[in-house]
Design a protein around this motif. Structure first.
Motif, short mmCIF file in Angstrom:
data_model
loop_
_atom_site.label_atom_id
_atom_site.label_comp_id
_atom_site.label_asym_id
_atom_site.label_seq_id
_atom_site.Cartn_x
_atom_site.Cartn_y
_atom_site.Cartn_z
N GLY A 1 -11.40 -9.00 -1.48
CA GLY A 1 -10.10 -9.38 -0.94
C GLY A 1 -9.19 -10.13 -1.88
N ILE A 2 -9.46 -10.04 -3.19
CA ILE A 2 -8.61 -10.81 -4.12
C ILE A 2 -7.46 -9.98 -4.68
CG2 ILE A 2 -10.56 -12.25 -4.82
CD1 ILE A 2 -10.44 -10.67 -7.48
N SER A 3 -7.50 -8.66 -4.54
CA SER A 3 -6.44 -7.82 -5.12
C SER A 3 -5.07 -8.23 -4.60
CB SER A 3 -6.71 -6.35 -4.79
OG SER A 3 -7.94 -5.93 -5.31
N GLU A 4 -4.97 -8.42 -3.28
CA GLU A 4 -3.67 -8.78 -2.68
C GLU A 4 -3.18 -10.13 -3.20
OE1 GLU A 4 -6.35 -7.94 -1.09
OE2 GLU A 4 -5.98 -6.16 0.13
N LYS A 5 -4.09 -11.06 -3.40
CA LYS A 5 -3.70 -12.39 -3.87
C LYS A 5 -3.20 -12.34 -5.31
CE LYS A 5 -6.74 -14.82 -0.66
NZ LYS A 5 -6.93 -13.61 0.15
N LEU A 6 -3.83 -11.54 -6.14
CA LEU A 6 -3.40 -11.41 -7.53
C LEU A 6 -2.06 -10.68 -7.61
CD1 LEU A 6 -6.77 -10.56 -9.31
CD2 LEU A 6 -5.60 -12.76 -9.19
N ILE A 7 -1.85 -9.70 -6.75
CA ILE A 7 -0.56 -9.01 -6.70
C ILE A 7 0.54 -9.97 -6.28
CG2 ILE A 7 0.76 -7.25 -5.45
CD1 ILE A 7 -1.82 -5.55 -5.42
N ALA A 8 0.26 -10.81 -5.30
CA ALA A 8 1.24 -11.80 -4.85
C ALA A 8 1.56 -12.79 -5.97
CB ALA A 8 0.71 -12.54 -3.63
N LEU A 9 0.54 -13.19 -6.73
CA LEU A 9 0.76 -14.10 -7.86
C LEU A 9 1.63 -13.43 -8.92
CD1 LEU A 9 0.24 -16.66 -9.49
CD2 LEU A 9 -1.93 -15.65 -10.25
N ALA A 10 1.33 -12.19 -9.25
CA ALA A 10 2.13 -11.46 -10.24
C ALA A 10 3.56 -11.27 -9.76
CB ALA A 10 1.47 -10.11 -10.53
N ASN A 11 3.73 -11.02 -8.46
CA ASN A 11 5.07 -10.84 -7.90
C ASN A 11 5.88 -12.12 -8.02
OD1 ASN A 11 7.10 -9.38 -6.50
ND2 ASN A 11 6.55 -10.43 -4.61
N ASN B 1 2.83 -4.76 -11.29
CA ASN B 1 1.67 -3.91 -11.52
C ASN B 1 0.99 -4.26 -12.85
OD1 ASN B 1 -0.17 -1.76 -11.69
ND2 ASN B 1 1.27 -0.31 -10.80
N ILE B 2 1.79 -4.43 -13.90
CA ILE B 2 1.26 -4.71 -15.24
C ILE B 2 0.62 -6.09 -15.30
CG2 ILE B 2 1.91 -5.06 -17.66
CD1 ILE B 2 4.13 -2.90 -17.13
N VAL B 3 1.30 -7.09 -14.75
CA VAL B 3 0.76 -8.46 -14.77
C VAL B 3 -0.46 -8.57 -13.87
CG1 VAL B 3 1.28 -10.88 -14.26
CG2 VAL B 3 2.99 -9.45 -15.39
N SER B 4 -0.45 -7.87 -12.75
CA SER B 4 -1.63 -7.87 -11.87
C SER B 4 -2.85 -7.33 -12.60
CB SER B 4 -1.37 -7.01 -10.63
OG SER B 4 -0.32 -7.53 -9.85
N SER B 5 -2.64 -6.31 -13.42
CA SER B 5 -3.75 -5.75 -14.19
C SER B 5 -4.32 -6.75 -15.17
CB SER B 5 -3.29 -4.49 -14.93
OG SER B 5 -2.98 -3.45 -14.03
N TYR B 6 -3.44 -7.58 -15.74
CA TYR B 6 -3.91 -8.62 -16.66
C TYR B 6 -4.81 -9.61 -15.93
CZ TYR B 6 -3.74 -11.89 -20.58
OH TYR B 6 -4.08 -12.72 -21.65
N PHE B 7 -4.35 -10.05 -14.75
CA PHE B 7 -5.15 -10.99 -13.95
C PHE B 7 -6.45 -10.34 -13.46
CE2 PHE B 7 -0.95 -13.16 -12.64
CZ PHE B 7 -0.99 -13.97 -13.77
N ASP C 1 4.98 9.58 -10.02
CA ASP C 1 4.34 9.77 -11.32
C ASP C 1 4.53 8.55 -12.22
OD1 ASP C 1 7.06 10.23 -11.55
OD2 ASP C 1 6.85 11.90 -12.96
N PHE C 2 5.69 7.90 -12.14
CA PHE C 2 5.93 6.68 -12.92
C PHE C 2 5.03 5.56 -12.42
CE2 PHE C 2 8.14 2.54 -13.10
CZ PHE C 2 8.26 2.40 -14.47
N ALA C 3 4.93 5.40 -11.11
CA ALA C 3 4.09 4.34 -10.54
C ALA C 3 2.64 4.53 -10.96
CB ALA C 3 4.20 4.35 -9.01
N THR C 4 2.17 5.76 -10.95
CA THR C 4 0.78 6.03 -11.34
C THR C 4 0.59 5.83 -12.84
OG1 THR C 4 0.70 7.68 -9.57
CG2 THR C 4 -1.09 7.70 -11.16
N ALA C 5 1.57 6.24 -13.64
CA ALA C 5 1.49 6.06 -15.10
C ALA C 5 1.40 4.58 -15.46
CB ALA C 5 2.69 6.71 -15.78
N VAL C 6 2.21 3.75 -14.81
CA VAL C 6 2.17 2.31 -15.05
C VAL C 6 0.80 1.75 -14.68
CG1 VAL C 6 3.09 0.06 -14.32
CG2 VAL C 6 4.65 1.96 -14.80
N THR C 7 0.25 2.23 -13.57
CA THR C 7 -1.05 1.73 -13.09
C THR C 7 -2.17 2.04 -14.07
OG1 THR C 7 -0.35 1.98 -10.79
CG2 THR C 7 -2.71 1.83 -11.21
#
Length: 430
Positions: free
Chosen positions: A77-87, A101-107, A138-144
């Protein structure tokens, strides 16, 4: 000499034939090694001996622990929290959700250490969210998928442990520290590219920056991010070894996932452990079979022959460094990450050190090269996962990734020719 050359031909030739006819990589490595042993008249008991020797390493004990930690935290359950932090950090920019998306991946990379886990976990949340807000799928998936490669560089990464064990004498703590700045630079270049594309396509901005909300999200994400601190600070500070830190991190991740974030039940824990066993079995089979392959490469003197051949092409260190990257990129197209590290390190590392590239710097270069390989057909596992999660065809996705390939190559060149990017933090703290 002829006998040795024929043995090398049998080993490498059969290996690439098995790869081309799409044998599983572990079988390709094992079968080519067995054919070489038979050709040389060596006993097949060597296979069992080298397989056991390959996984009889204290350092490798950290690998299953780090994999388990990543699965526990990723499912807790931490994915949502990291996304909120990146947002809260970057969501206010033009194309804010791409930046998130990019900063969430770093965390998240500091927790999972896996590009595949990053793509599957964050992608299932971020891609629909971005599409809903007006971004092209396609852009959203490429960034991910491209930003997921940050997770390979941000510690703790089990691939770094595999490299350190294969290279011999390389400090895992130094490798952990060496990954932070390269991952940040990769994130920065991807954000610049995403920002330019977002302006051209008029993608939306997010809410205005709010400092109070940022502190609030940091507090919510503290328990997740603390897992990384336990591992990195513990190893760098000499409090415990990488293996001990990984074991402690697993116990900590279990407590956080079940009792603090409550994103997982005990039934879910058993399911996660089942996934860990499946992943770990693949990794250990690769390590053990690659050990036979590496034994034969060394016995046939392939590393020194390859070094002489490559160094004989030119004495220009710039061209040689580019050639090393090119070899790794080509291998990434046809092989998965762990086999490349296990097979190519004994061959290419001596060449890298002979032209002044530190083993730590080369390790970071290799991991990023392999990360790019995970995004390239025909065997790019992360590419296929992203295509499935984003429901985008491989053809459209590869086309959308093209500008991001360029940005990742630019980052790779910076890491190659500016050693301080990889070596500054290890030199300060180690």
């Amino acid at each position: 000499m002829i006998e040795s050359s024929m043995a090398i031909f049998v080993l490498l030739g059969s290996f690439f034939v098995f790869i081309l006819i799409r044998f599983p990589i572990a079988y390709a490595v094992a079968l080519s090694s067995i054919l070489c042993l038979l050709y040389q008249g060596l006993p097949l008991t060597t296979v069992a001996q080298q397989m056991v020797k390959g996984i009889s390493s204290f350092s490798l004990m950290a690998v299953p622990f780090f994999i388990t930690m990543g699965y526990l935290m990723g499912s807790g359950g931490i994915s949502e929290k990291l996304i909120a932090l990146a947002n809260a950090c970057v969501g206010w920019m033009r194309g804010g959700m791409a930046m998130v998306n990019i900063v969430s991946s770093y965390f998240f990379g500091g927790i999972s250490g896996s590009a595949a886990a990053d793509t599957a976990s964050l992608g299932s949340i971020m891609i629909p969210m971005m599409v809903e807000q007006g971004y092209d799928d396609d852009f959203a998936t490429a960034v991910t998928v491209t930003s997921s490669c940050e997770g390979l560089l941000v510690p703790p990464s089990h691939n770094m442990v595999i490299y350190a064990t294969t290279a011999g004498g390389v400090s895992i703590g130094s490798l952990f520290l060496a990954g932070y700045l390269p991952a940040a630079i990769l994130a920065g270049t991807l954000m610049v590219g995403s920002y330019i594309i977002s302006i051209k396509r008029n993608y939306p901005k997010g809410d205005k920056f709010n400092l109070l909300n940022l502190f609030k999200q940091i507090a919510h994400s503290f328990w997740a991010l603390a897992a990384v601190l336990i591992v990195v600070v513990g190893v760098v500070g000499g409090v415990f070894t990488a293996t001990e830190s990984a074991a402690i991190a697993v116990f900590y991740s279990l407590i956080v996932s079940v009792f603090i974030y409550r994103g997982m039940t005990w039934k879910g824990v058993w399911k996660v452990l089942d996934q860990c066993v499946n992943t770990l079995s693949i990794v250990l089979i690769l390590i053990s079979t690659s050990s036979i392959f590496g034994f034969l490469l060394t016995r046939l003197n392939v590393p020194s022959l390859a070094a002489k051949a490559i160094l004989g092409l030119t004495d220009n260190t710039i061209i040689l460094a580019l050639l090393l990257n090119l070899i790794l990129l080509v291998l990434g197209v046809i092989m998965d990450m762990a086999p490349i590290i296990l097979i190519a390190t004994p061959i290419l590392l001596p060449i890298a050190t002979s032209i002044g590239i530190s083993p730590i710097q080369f390790g970071i270069m290799m991991i990023l090269n392999c990360g790019i390989g995970l995004l390239t057909p025909p065997v790019g596992s992360v590419l296929f996962i992203g295509s499935a999660v984003g429901e985008v065809s491989i053809e459209r996705l590869v086309k959308a990734i093209l500008p991001f390939y360029l940005l990742m190559i630019i980052t790779l060149l910076l890491l190659t020719f500016i050693p301080a990017i990889s070596l500054y933090l290890p030199s300060v703290f180690m």
